[in-house]
Design an enzyme around this catalytic site. Structure first.
Site, PDB file in Angstrom:
ATOM      1  N   GLU A  41     -48.092 -68.056  74.264  1.00 18.46           N
ATOM      2  CA  GLU A  41     -46.955 -67.543  75.373  1.00 18.46           C
ATOM      3  C   GLU A  41     -45.681 -67.325  74.345  1.00 18.46           C
ATOM      4  O   GLU A  41     -45.176 -68.067  73.683  1.00 18.46           O
ATOM      5  CB  GLU A  41     -46.662 -68.795  76.209  1.00 18.46           C
ATOM      6  CG  GLU A  41     -47.775 -69.009  77.152  1.00 18.46           C
ATOM      7  CD  GLU A  41     -47.549 -70.176  78.052  1.00 18.46           C
ATOM      8  OE1 GLU A  41     -47.954 -70.166  79.216  1.00 18.46           O
ATOM      9  OE2 GLU A  41     -46.435 -70.842  77.919  1.00 18.46           O
ATOM     10  N   CYS A  42     -45.244 -66.034  74.836  1.00 17.44           N
ATOM     11  CA  CYS A  42     -43.971 -65.592  74.338  1.00 17.44           C
ATOM     12  C   CYS A  42     -43.763 -65.749  72.751  1.00 17.44           C
ATOM     13  O   CYS A  42     -44.411 -65.219  71.986  1.00 17.44           O
ATOM     14  CB  CYS A  42     -42.698 -66.209  75.134  1.00 17.44           C
ATOM     15  SG  CYS A  42     -41.250 -65.309  74.892  1.00 17.44           S
TER      16      CYS A  42
END
Length: 435
Positions: free
Chosen positions: A326-327
């Site tokens: 994530e990110c």
């Protein structure tokens, strides 16, 4: 019955986090088990809440979460004596179109949970005029009681008298007035507060906040203003885990994991196996899934590029089992990350993604995604809700798009995430998912 309040403000930057931490610790010192919550998609503040209260803090988000999910998370307070929730931005600030159960405003949460609001009002640069702001908030929504205000950044005893007189003139209760103190501000970086784990003196800071609040705020009146609501009948929230054994990256570069996600996974029976990419550790070899949360890989890109044991173990895992980022975790799975100085750092290379911080551009907002392919145990076609907040720019993303992603108003965004084989990544942080 559990008494509760929301600490909110007319706008960001008023000092409500300092007030929240001081109140949490002061009430804890008085012998109360205080359950903290954070309104909205903030993944940094809950760690500060935990340090101050000794209890895990959970996000409550009306745009991303259904009413059932909100009620399940509220049930985390069933063994507490008192609830304190911290708002985000201004009390009524949300998005234009409602989501799962509301528009994401802190007012949604306070109204649903039955918590009166204590407004932290920054009175610097004004005196009696601050009462007009407080009165407007008190009248904006007749269904949301404003219990009163805490005046912040008061310049002098005279300033306090004038501000109090304005509040008295319109019938707004004042719980206390905090003198201006520059040393009480927590340091920030580009995504908000510097993380709690990075403060060697955090315990001293929080104790100082508590003393400051105790000296200037009527804690007995704060407790009396809380509304006692029935203990939640819902079962504590269980978030469907993406795997049975989850190797979770956890260190200064990867720390943006929502507490409700991890608690929900554990509640559903999953085993979480932490490891540190910065220490060049391999994920547990028996893990069913490797999950890299967001964080600050750009601040540690040099060390990550040299983490050869970590990279080799990731590649080996991805041969037979899923890996998701994530990110910041997504960026670490890519081909390269270019830091703010323009230096290119080799990443894990499991995806073709190349990102750059050399030319910063903010990406911020809620995200709704429909998966075009499976993602770490979640089937294709699933509806996901999350939030994106980063400053990196995509230079190359050659792999297949993972999802069709829109913002809160339904407009398509370019950051679709991507996947290659069993490896996937998104720029948004997952908050909730439907089917």
């Amino acid at each position: 019955m559990i008494p509760g309040l929301m600490i909110a403000a007319p706008a960001s930057g008023t000092g409500k986090t300092t007030v929240m931490l001081g109140l949490l610790r002061a009430l804890r010192d008085d012998g109360l088990a205080v359950q903290p919550f954070k309104s909205g998609p903030d993944y940094i503040d809950p760690a500060f809440h935990r340090a101050a209260s000794g209890r895990a803090s959970f996000n409550l988000d009306s745009w991303a979460m259904s009413g059932t999910m909100l009620d399940g998370l509220a049930a985390q307070s069933n063994d507490a004596d008192f609830v304190l929730a911290e708002g985000s931005m201004g009390l009524f600030d949300g998005v234009a179109k409602p989501g799962a159960s509301g528009n994401g405003a802190s007012a949604d949460i306070a109204r649903r949970m039955g918590w009166p609001v204590v407004l932290v009002v920054d009175v610097s640069g004004q005196a009696q005029s601050a009462a007009a702001t407080a009165l407007g908030f008190a009248r904006y929504d007749p269904n949301l009681p404003i219990a009163g205000v805490i005046l912040n950044r008061v310049a002098s005893p005279r300033h306090e008298r004038l501000a109090r007189s304005g509040m008295a003139a319109v019938g707004i209760h004042v719980f206390g007035a905090l003198p201006r103190r520059g040393d009480l501000k927590l340091p920030e970086r580009h995504l908000g507060l510097v993380q709690a784990s990075e403060h060697a003196d955090l315990e001293t800071r929080i104790a100082d906040y508590a003393t400051f609040l105790r000296e200037h705020v009527d804690l007995a009146a704060i407790r009396a203003a809380a509304s006692a609501v029935p203990r939640a009948e819902s079962e504590p929230h269980s978030f469907r885990p993406p795997a049975q054994r989850i190797a979770l990256a956890q260190d200064a570069a990867f720390s943006f994991a929502y507490p409700h996600m991890l608690a929900g996974w554990r509640s559903a029976g999953a085993e979480i196996l932490p490891f540190s990419p910065l220490a060049d550790e391999a994920p547990a070899p028996h893990a069913d899934l490797v999950w890299l949360p967001g964080g600050y890989p750009e601040l540690h890109a040099g060390r990550l590029s040299e983490a050869r044991t970590f990279h080799a173990a990731l590649a080996e895992h991805a041969r037979t089992r899923p890996v998701h980022g994530e990110c910041g975790g997504y960026m670490a799975l890519g081909e390269a990350l270019i830091d703010a100085d323009g230096t290119r750092h080799r990443m894990a290379g499991l995806l073709g993604l190349v990102t750059s911080y050399e030319k910063r551009r903010m990406h911020l907002g809620y995200r709704r995604a429909t998966l075009l392919a499976p993602m770490a145990g979640v089937i294709a076609g699933s509806d996901l809700r999350g939030h994106e907040f980063h400053y990196s720019t995509i230079l190359d993303q050659p792999d297949q798009p993972l999802a069709e992603v829109t913002d809160a108003e339904g407009t398509l965004v370019a950051e679709s995430g991507s996947y290659r084989g069993r490896v996937s990544g998104t720029f948004f942080h997952l908050i909730a998912h439907g089917r």
